[in-house]
Motif scaffolding. Structure first.
Motif, PDB file in Angstrom:
ATOM      1  N   HIS A 111       0.841  -1.189   0.000  1.00  0.00           N
ATOM      2  CA  HIS A 111       0.000   0.000   0.000  1.00  0.00           C
ATOM      3  C   HIS A 111       0.873   1.235   0.000  1.00  0.00           C
ATOM      4  N   LEU A 112       0.516   2.191  -0.853  1.00  0.00           N
ATOM      5  CA  LEU A 112       1.217   3.454  -0.860  1.00  0.00           C
ATOM      6  C   LEU A 112       0.570   4.393   0.158  1.00  0.00           C
ATOM      7  N   PRO A 113       1.378   5.101   0.921  1.00  0.00           N
ATOM      8  CA  PRO A 113       0.780   6.065   1.854  1.00  0.00           C
ATOM      9  C   PRO A 113       0.109   7.184   1.079  1.00  0.00           C
TER      10      PRO A 113
END
Length: 114
Positions: A111-113
Motif C-alpha cells: 500500500h502506498l501512503p
C-alpha cells in the motif's frame, strides 16, 4: 488483499499451437475471475526482444536493449487479483497454464501512503 502473479517461462518452450492453447485457457481463467470480481488486470507481454531497460547513473538515463538480467526464464505476463487469502492466490496461480512449463510468482501488493 491484492496480489500480483508474475508469469515466467522460456519464450522458446512454446510451439505456435501450444501458445494458442495456453492463451485460450488463460483467457477462460480471466473471464471466470472477472465474473467473480477477483480480476483487476491481466496481460501477456510482448517478446523480450521488444524490451528496454532504463538505469539512471550520475543523473543520466542509460537505456539498453533487452531485460535487466539474462536468464533461462523471462517475465511473460501478469495478473493482478483481489482475493480473500494468499491461499486463494496460490490456488489460482497453480491453474495458470504456464505454471506447468515455467513458474508463477505470487506477491502481495504493498500500500502506498496517501
Amino acid at each position: 488483499m491484492k496480489y500480483m502473479l508474475l508469469v515466467y517461462g522460456a519464450e522458446t518452450c512454446w510451439t505456435p499451437e501450444s501458445r494458442e492453447d495456453c492463451m485460450r485457457k488463460s483467457m477462460a481463467i480471466c473471464e471466470e475471475l472477472e465474473k467473480e470480481g477477483k480480476l483487476i488486470a491481466a496481460s501477456p507481454l510482448q517478446s523480450i526482444s521488444t524490451s528496454k531497460t532504463v538505469r539512471v547513473r550520475e543523473g543520466k538515463p542509460l537505456v539498453t536493449t533487452g531485460p535487466f538480467a539474462e536468464t533461462t526464464e523471462q517475465l511473460g505476463g501478469y495478473y493482478i487479483l483481489d482475493v480473500a487469502t494468499e491461499e486463494e492466490a496460490l490456488a489460482i496461480a497453480a491453474r495458470i497454464p504456464p505454471a506447468s512449463v515455467g513458474c508463477v510468482e505470487v506477491r502481495p501488493l504493498d500500500h502506498l501512503p496517501q
